[in-house]
Design a protein around this motif. Structure first.
Motif, short mmCIF file in Angstrom:
data_model
loop_
_atom_site.label_atom_id
_atom_site.label_comp_id
_atom_site.label_asym_id
_atom_site.label_seq_id
_atom_site.Cartn_x
_atom_site.Cartn_y
_atom_site.Cartn_z
N VAL A 3 11.53 6.60 7.02
CA VAL A 3 11.75 5.18 7.62
C VAL A 3 10.66 4.77 8.41
N GLN A 4 10.33 3.41 8.33
CA GLN A 4 9.32 2.64 9.07
C GLN A 4 9.91 1.53 9.59
N ARG A 5 10.13 1.15 10.84
CA ARG A 5 10.87 0.15 11.30
C ARG A 5 10.13 -1.07 11.62
N ALA A 6 10.48 -2.08 11.86
CA ALA A 6 9.68 -3.32 11.97
C ALA A 6 9.96 -3.93 13.40
N GLU A 7 8.85 -4.54 13.98
CA GLU A 7 8.90 -5.35 15.34
C GLU A 7 8.51 -6.70 14.97
N GLY A 8 9.02 -7.73 15.79
CA GLY A 8 8.70 -9.07 15.66
C GLY A 8 9.47 -9.94 15.09
N TYR A 9 10.50 -9.28 14.58
CA TYR A 9 11.85 -10.26 14.05
C TYR A 9 12.72 -10.42 15.19
N HIS A 10 12.86 -11.61 15.54
CA HIS A 10 13.79 -12.18 16.66
C HIS A 10 15.34 -12.08 16.02
N ALA A 11 15.41 -12.38 15.02
CA ALA A 11 16.76 -12.77 14.50
C ALA A 11 16.76 -12.68 13.01
N ILE A 12 17.50 -11.95 12.45
CA ILE A 12 17.69 -11.80 10.78
C ILE A 12 19.09 -12.36 10.92
N MET A 13 19.26 -13.42 9.62
CA MET A 13 20.67 -13.98 9.46
C MET A 13 20.99 -13.82 8.06
N VAL A 14 22.28 -13.54 7.86
CA VAL A 14 22.74 -13.47 6.28
C VAL A 14 24.18 -14.32 6.21
N ASN A 15 24.13 -15.23 5.67
CA ASN A 15 25.10 -16.21 5.29
C ASN A 15 25.56 -16.91 6.77
N GLY A 72 7.04 -7.66 -4.57
CA GLY A 72 8.38 -6.53 -4.41
C GLY A 72 7.94 -5.43 -5.04
N VAL A 73 8.71 -4.75 -5.88
CA VAL A 73 8.93 -3.48 -6.63
C VAL A 73 8.83 -2.38 -5.28
N SER A 74 9.76 -2.61 -4.36
CA SER A 74 9.94 -1.86 -3.29
C SER A 74 10.49 -0.45 -3.51
N ASP A 75 11.40 -0.48 -4.44
CA ASP A 75 12.22 0.96 -4.90
C ASP A 75 13.09 1.21 -3.77
N GLY A 76 13.53 0.14 -2.88
CA GLY A 76 14.31 0.62 -1.78
C GLY A 76 15.40 1.32 -1.97
N GLY A 77 15.89 2.43 -1.37
CA GLY A 77 16.91 3.26 -1.29
C GLY A 77 16.66 4.67 -2.36
N ALA A 78 15.06 4.42 -2.96
CA ALA A 78 14.88 5.60 -3.81
C ALA A 78 13.49 6.05 -3.13
N SER A 93 8.19 4.61 2.28
CA SER A 93 9.03 3.64 2.66
C SER A 93 8.86 2.23 2.20
N GLY A 94 9.07 2.05 0.85
CA GLY A 94 8.85 0.74 0.20
C GLY A 94 9.43 -0.59 0.69
N GLY A 95 10.47 -0.14 1.50
CA GLY A 95 11.37 -1.53 2.05
C GLY A 95 10.58 -2.26 2.85
N ARG A 96 9.49 -1.87 3.53
CA ARG A 96 8.72 -2.73 4.45
C ARG A 96 7.79 -3.62 3.71
N GLU A 107 0.62 -1.24 0.06
CA GLU A 107 -0.03 0.17 -0.06
C GLU A 107 1.00 1.30 0.33
N VAL A 108 0.87 2.08 -1.06
CA VAL A 108 1.79 3.21 -1.09
C VAL A 108 0.98 4.33 -1.02
N GLY A 109 1.10 5.25 -0.14
CA GLY A 109 0.78 6.40 0.14
C GLY A 109 2.09 7.17 0.13
N PHE A 110 1.88 8.65 -0.47
CA PHE A 110 3.10 9.41 -0.69
C PHE A 110 3.09 10.56 0.52
N ALA A 111 3.97 10.93 1.13
CA ALA A 111 4.04 12.10 2.04
C ALA A 111 5.09 13.05 1.10
#
Length: 575
Positions: free
Chosen positions: A536-548, A445-451, A457-460, A315-319
């Motif tokens: 930005v919008q932060r997240a709750e509920g992720y106990h751990a995120i692992m990369v490699n 997807g199509v988050s446009d993260g970083g843009a 805040s599409g990364g959510r 859901e994309v709303g623009f500020a």
């Protein structure tokens, strides 16, 4: 010596393969999933208690614009905060290689409007220790990374390299020699690990224009050029094409969408490779648009044509304020008044001679311009505070004005500091379900993260998908959701040994509590180089995120671990 580096104990494994969930321990060794089953705690150096939690593969985002941000933010936030462990850079034809030293400033300016990345941040945060695309990949590899990155070759800098800036922006077709040089660059880049190429092609009235309001280089790319570049992938029998394409009505008689569809199909035929089509998006007021897209993608699947649609599930709303706003660029009158300095914008937006053209706000592109429903969220001038929390339509009715005049009169009186909010136009769950349950299997997807970080805040998107489509509305099972968030994009864009939580794959994982999963309110933070800010919008509920196999976030807090890798040829081990 412990048998495992990490054991995740007692979680509910949803492995991304679409098989039913099951309770098990997950043992990780040397960055990979070594064993799944009933494991002993003393066999691990580190134990993560996942009792009552879900354990799933990390999310894979195929559409981001972190090409600049990755150099000052190894975690590519906000995506990494929301469980994204791998992503694609170099989308839409936009990027920073190859770029000759004298064009570095110009290449950064190019990104200030089309993707709304602040120039001051790029200027302060990018090392520019490369010229060619292979040198750019080497630079990315040298820099610490908190997520994995799979690279596409962006065609805008390639066209500029081969043709020169002015000629590339002229819209003329490249010569045979220039086309040959572009093909050489693509081959050179793919030899070093690039996984295909990308382009945005929106024509003269591009919805995402250059910093001065002119079309982006790739907006004017000819179909013949795109087919010549597609043939490179066919000759190599590898790689992918990511493309957004809306041809100009003036160039083609008849049905524009039909031409678009035929061109994508021709790209797939010439390349013999998957084509990532951007984008399928629901508009609650015009559902026939996404239905036509889905119907065509279904027909491609039935005919064995590999055109994969990427869908905007968020859901994309623009500020926004009119100091920065650029997402009505496909309308020439609006593009003109929102380019230039703040002083220039203020003069043009307040000019009564321009207002008649600005009132002709239309439904175009992916952006819906319902001015009546835009909210006035904050005014700086005290005498304008009375408008806060009203819609533009309410003000227009109260003052007997056209909505565009009501909006711009307030903005101009406030020195363009008034903040507006455009609500999402894709909130209907039944339409969302229709799109995501189609046999076309549009990619999430199509988050446009970083843009566009000052607008939304599409990364959510990944967290929202689990909440909206899984927990709250039962649109898709968790088994299906995790396949769509991880395995499906991995398959569609060439990620190797990622996207599913199975023995032998890289240990990119999320451990989360579905009941606690939440997206925090939108906030402004001043954490970009050059004194710039973002939403930005932060997240709750992720106990751990692992990369490699290493924990990058624990209960929302960054561990400082930078275990991400550049995925040359889609594989962390490839060099």
């Amino acid at each position: 010596m412990a048998e495992f580096d990490v054991v995740i104990r007692g979680g509910m494994v949803i492995d991304g393969t679409r098989l039913p969930r099951y309770q098990a321990d997950v043992g990780i060794k040397d960055g990979k999933v070594a064993k799944i089953g009933k494991l002993k705690a003393h066999e691990a150096t580190k134990v993560i208690d996942a009792g009552g939690l879900n354990v799933a593969p990390g999310f894979i985002d195929l559409h981001t614009h972190y090409d600049a941000q990755l150099f000052w933010d190894p975690y590519c936030s906000i995506s990494s905060w929301h469980g994204v462990t791998s992503l694609v850079i170099g989308n839409c034809g936009f990027g920073f290689a190859p770029v000759k030293p004298e064009l570095r400033d110009r290449s950064m300016l190019t990104m200030t409007r089309t993707e709304a990345i602040p120039y001051a941040s790029m200027k302060a945060g990018m090392p520019w220790d490369w010229v060619t695309y292979p040198e750019f990949l080497d630079s990315v590899e040298r820099h610490p990374k908190g997520v994995n990155m799979l690279p596409f070759v962006p065609m805008a800098p390639v066209m500029i390299w081969a043709m020169g800036l002015e000629e590339a922006k002229s819209g003329r077709k490249p010569t045979e020699a220039e086309t040959k040089e572009m093909c050489r660059i693509i081959n050179e880049a793919m030899d070093k690990g690039a996984c295909g190429w990308s382009a945005q092609r929106f024509g003269q009235n591009s919805v995402q224009a250059d910093f001065d309001g002119t079309p982006m280089v790739t907006d004017l790319m000819a179909d013949e050029t795109a087919l010549a570049l597609a043939s490179v992938l066919g000759e190599r029998n590898e790689g992918f094409i990511q493309m957004s394409y809306i041809p100009e009505a003036s160039k083609y008689e008849g049905d524009i969408q039909t031409h678009t569809e035929k061109h994508y199909e021709e790209l797939a035929r010439v390349s013999g490779r998957p084509i990532l089509y951007n984008a399928v998006a629901v508009n609650d007021f015009y559902p026939e648009r996404f239905r036509r897209q889905i119907s065509w993608l279904e027909s491609c699947a039935k005919r064995g044509i590999r055109v994969y649609g990427q869908s905007a599930t968020l859901e994309v709303g623009f500020a926004f304020t009119f100091k920065d706003w650029n997402l009505w660029d496909d309308m020439p009158a609006w593009r003109d008044v929102t380019t230039g300095s703040i002083e220039d914008r203020l003069l043009k937006l307040s000019d009564p001679q321009r207002r008649p053209d600005l009132r002709k706000v239309e439904q175009t592109g992916l952006i819906t311009n319902f001015v009546d429903g835009i909210f006035i969220t904050e005014c700086q001038r005290s005498d304008l505070k009375k408008y806060e929390n009203m819609t533009v339509g309410e003000v227009a009715k109260q003052e007997g004005k056209h909505p565009v005049d009501a909006m711009l009169d307030i903005a101009c009186a406030d020195g363009l500091n008034t903040e507006f909010y455009t609500p999402p136009t894709n909130q209907r769950v039944d339409y969302l379900k229709e799109m995501v349950t189609s046999p076309a299997q549009a990619i999430f997807g199509v988050s446009d993260g970083g843009a566009h970080t000052k607008f939304f805040s599409g990364g959510r998107y990944s967290t929202e998908a689990l909440i909206k489509m899984g927990r709250d509305n039962n649109v898709l099972s968790l088994e299906e959701l995790h396949w769509r968030l991880s395995a499906h994009p991995a398959l569609c864009a060439g990620f190797k040994n990622r996207g599913t939580l199975v023995e032998g794959n890289w240990a990119d994982l999320v451990v989360y509590d579905l009941n606690r999963l939440a997206i925090k309110p939108l906030e402004i933070v001043h954490d970009f180089p050059g004194g710039e800010w973002r939403r930005v919008q932060r997240a709750e509920g992720y106990h751990a995120i692992m990369v490699n196999g290493e924990v990058t976030f624990e209960d929302g807090k960054c561990t400082g671990t930078t275990s991400g890798r550049l995925l040359r040829h889609g594989d962390a081990a490839a060099r």
